[in-house]
Design a protein around this motif. Structure first.
Motif, PDB file in Angstrom:
ATOM      1  N   ILE A 213       0.837  -1.200   0.000  1.00 44.72           N
ATOM      2  CA  ILE A 213       0.000   0.000   0.000  1.00 44.72           C
ATOM      3  C   ILE A 213       0.873   1.250   0.000  1.00 44.72           C
ATOM      4  CG2 ILE A 213      -1.662   1.344   1.354  1.00 44.72           C
ATOM      5  CD1 ILE A 213      -2.790  -1.361   2.357  1.00 44.72           C
ATOM      6  N   GLU A 214       1.932   1.232   0.793  1.00 48.75           N
ATOM      7  CA  GLU A 214       2.807   2.393   0.903  1.00 48.75           C
ATOM      8  C   GLU A 214       3.447   2.745  -0.435  1.00 48.75           C
ATOM      9  OE1 GLU A 214       4.629   5.630   2.483  1.00 48.75           O
ATOM     10  OE2 GLU A 214       3.102   4.369   3.441  1.00 48.75           O
ATOM     11  N   HIS A 215       3.823   1.713  -1.212  1.00 51.00           N
ATOM     12  CA  HIS A 215       4.569   1.961  -2.451  1.00 51.00           C
ATOM     13  C   HIS A 215       3.702   1.942  -3.714  1.00 51.00           C
ATOM     14  CE1 HIS A 215       7.864   0.784   0.311  1.00 51.00           C
ATOM     15  NE2 HIS A 215       8.537   1.675  -0.390  1.00 51.00           N
ATOM     16  N   HIS A 216       2.502   1.366  -3.636  1.00 50.58           N
ATOM     17  CA  HIS A 216       1.694   1.216  -4.851  1.00 50.58           C
ATOM     18  C   HIS A 216       0.235   1.598  -4.617  1.00 50.58           C
ATOM     19  CE1 HIS A 216       5.005  -0.880  -6.827  1.00 50.58           C
ATOM     20  NE2 HIS A 216       5.135  -1.616  -5.738  1.00 50.58           N
ATOM     21  N   ALA A 217      -0.011   2.497  -3.682  1.00 46.45           N
ATOM     22  CA  ALA A 217      -1.398   2.866  -3.371  1.00 46.45           C
ATOM     23  C   ALA A 217      -2.140   3.376  -4.595  1.00 46.45           C
ATOM     24  CB  ALA A 217      -1.431   3.907  -2.260  1.00 46.45           C
ATOM     25  N   ASP A 218      -1.421   4.020  -5.514  1.00 49.85           N
ATOM     26  CA  ASP A 218      -2.073   4.596  -6.684  1.00 49.85           C
ATOM     27  C   ASP A 218      -2.617   3.549  -7.639  1.00 49.85           C
ATOM     28  OD1 ASP A 218       0.629   3.884  -7.175  1.00 49.85           O
ATOM     29  OD2 ASP A 218       0.640   5.102  -9.001  1.00 49.85           O
ATOM     30  N   ARG A 219      -2.165   2.284  -7.511  1.00 46.74           N
ATOM     31  CA  ARG A 219      -2.650   1.235  -8.410  1.00 46.74           C
ATOM     32  C   ARG A 219      -3.770   0.394  -7.798  1.00 46.74           C
ATOM     33  NH1 ARG A 219       0.414   0.149 -12.906  1.00 46.74           N
ATOM     34  NH2 ARG A 219      -1.567  -0.735 -13.615  1.00 46.74           N
ATOM     35  N   ILE A 220      -4.037   0.577  -6.513  1.00 46.64           N
ATOM     36  CA  ILE A 220      -5.039  -0.247  -5.837  1.00 46.64           C
ATOM     37  C   ILE A 220      -6.431   0.328  -6.090  1.00 46.64           C
ATOM     38  CG2 ILE A 220      -5.869  -1.141  -3.622  1.00 46.64           C
ATOM     39  CD1 ILE A 220      -2.976  -0.894  -2.592  1.00 46.64           C
ATOM     40  N   ILE A 221      -7.287  -0.454  -6.742  1.00 46.90           N
ATOM     41  CA  ILE A 221      -8.649   0.001  -7.022  1.00 46.90           C
ATOM     42  C   ILE A 221      -9.708  -0.862  -6.332  1.00 46.90           C
ATOM     43  CG2 ILE A 221      -7.938   0.915  -9.264  1.00 46.90           C
ATOM     44  CD1 ILE A 221      -9.470  -1.530 -10.497  1.00 46.90           C
ATOM     45  N   HIS A 222      -9.278  -1.936  -5.659  1.00 47.42           N
ATOM     46  CA  HIS A 222     -10.216  -2.871  -5.041  1.00 47.42           C
ATOM     47  C   HIS A 222      -9.451  -3.614  -3.959  1.00 47.42           C
ATOM     48  CE1 HIS A 222     -14.107  -4.924  -5.289  1.00 47.42           C
ATOM     49  NE2 HIS A 222     -13.510  -6.097  -5.203  1.00 47.42           N
ATOM     50  N   VAL A 223     -10.129  -3.989  -2.885  1.00 50.05           N
ATOM     51  CA  VAL A 223      -9.461  -4.691  -1.781  1.00 50.05           C
ATOM     52  C   VAL A 223     -10.295  -5.885  -1.344  1.00 50.05           C
ATOM     53  CG1 VAL A 223      -8.653  -4.518   0.607  1.00 50.05           C
ATOM     54  CG2 VAL A 223      -8.320  -2.589  -0.958  1.00 50.05           C
TER      55      VAL A 223
END
Length: 349
Positions: A213-223
């Motif tokens: 999350i810290e390094h790729h938060a911009d790519r996370i669209i769903h959890v």
């Protein structure tokens, strides 16, 4: 937050009757969730598995949405699809995203699902992006480029429908070796391809979801939010047939359940820390709560619902996160049946 109903289908012939669906949805609703995620499947034993089956069993896709709403829920958040699954409905046998010749089928089936998902009020098509490692082995750069081309094409095809594409990393994936997941993300278009972060799958694979999350938060669209009971330190994911011998049978250590409820010890996934990290990065997508392989799906749903209402919701309510995020929902998945927990199937109405 939403919940995934995959745990209600332990075998292919379970969770097929309307009364069972109604009971599960009501449990989900009373547990504080507001929606569900569906799992793609095929044939008459998968009445929630695809648009044709929804129409056959509920009159129409819109009819199923009304059925969900009648149980006190708002609708469907997302759909999980493993492209390796064939569809009896059009006599296809599944697609391999590593095969450029399968790209037309990938686009056609993703569009089919996405059109229905949009009608159901959902916004994310979650996909298993690569074969199991035991089937394909680790992926080289050439394979990653083929994968990226396939999913870029799918993402572009469904974007006009208002549906985003989320790549779901699991601990048996061929993307687990040599930072292949990061490689695939670099090669895909962030405008149309995102990541569906599954917290427990990351932990079982030996990865830290908080670091991701810290390094790729911009790519996370769903959890997909769930707890993990153990870690695959022996790298059994590389074994041929690991989806049976490891995922279902527990591997050499006979792990009874890889995935557990949010508050179950050991807490290998800190759900509150994950929620805080997502909030800190302004995440505004769905959080789907899961409890794979639970022997008591209704109990697991209620236990997770308590955690959501009394531990996680105060976190989201106390931040700007709450103003932009969809309300809590749940999901109804059924494609990975052996990972799912049992439900009473004695009611034949």
């Amino acid at each position: 937050m939403v919940i995934c109903l995959n745990q209600f289908k332990p075998q292919f012939d379970h969770f097929v009757r309307r009364r069972q669906h109604e009971r599960a949805l009501r449990v989900v609703s009373i547990s504080g969730f507001t929606g569900v995620e569906l799992n793609a499947g095929t044939g008459r034993w998968e009445p929630l598995g695809n648009p044709a089956q929804l129409a056959a069993n509920f009159g129409s896709v819109a009819g199923f949405r009304r059925f969900v709403q009648d149980a006190g829920l708002e609708g469907v958040s997302s759909w999980f699809w493993d492209p390796a699954i064939g569809f009896q409905e059009d006599l296809t046998h599944g697609e391999n995203p590593l095969d450029p010749g399968s790209r037309g089928g990938l686009i056609a089936h993703s569009t089919w699902l996405a059109e229905a998902l949009a009608e159901l009020g959902g916004s994310v098509l979650v996909v298993r992006p690569a074969p199991y490692a035991g089937h394909s082995g680790p992926l080289d750069d050439s394979a990653l480029h083929v994968l990226a081309d396939s999913w870029n094409a799918v993402g572009a095809a469904i974007a006009p429908l208002g549906v985003r594409l989320g790549l779901h990393f699991d601990f048996l994936s061929s993307l687990r070796a040599a930072d292949a997941l990061e490689g695939l993300l670099r090669l895909t278009d962030p405008e149309v391809v995102g990541l569906a972060l599954d917290t427990a799958e990351f932990v079982v694979a030996g990865r830290d979801p908080l670091d991701f999350i810290e390094h790729h938060a911009d790519r996370i669209i769903h959890v997909h939010l769930k707890n993990a009971a153990d870690v695959d330190n022996d790298e059994e994911y590389l074994n041929a047939g690991a989806e049976y011998s490891v995922l279902r049978a527990g591997g050499r250590r006979d792990v009874a359940r890889w995935f557990t409820e949010l508050a179950e010890e050991p807490l290998l996934v800190d759900a509150a820390a994950v929620t805080k990290a997502l909030a800190a990065h302004g995440y505004a997508g769905w959080i789907v709560v899961e409890s794979d392989m639970s022997p008591h799906p209704a109990s697991s749903t209620m236990l997770n619902g308590w955690e959501v209402q009394h531990v996680l919701k105060p976190i989201t309510d106390s931040s700007d996160y709450s103003s932009s995020m969809p309300r809590p929902a749940t999901s109804i998945s059924s494609d990975e049946a052996a990972r799912r927990s049992a439900v009473d199937s004695t009611d034949n109405r």
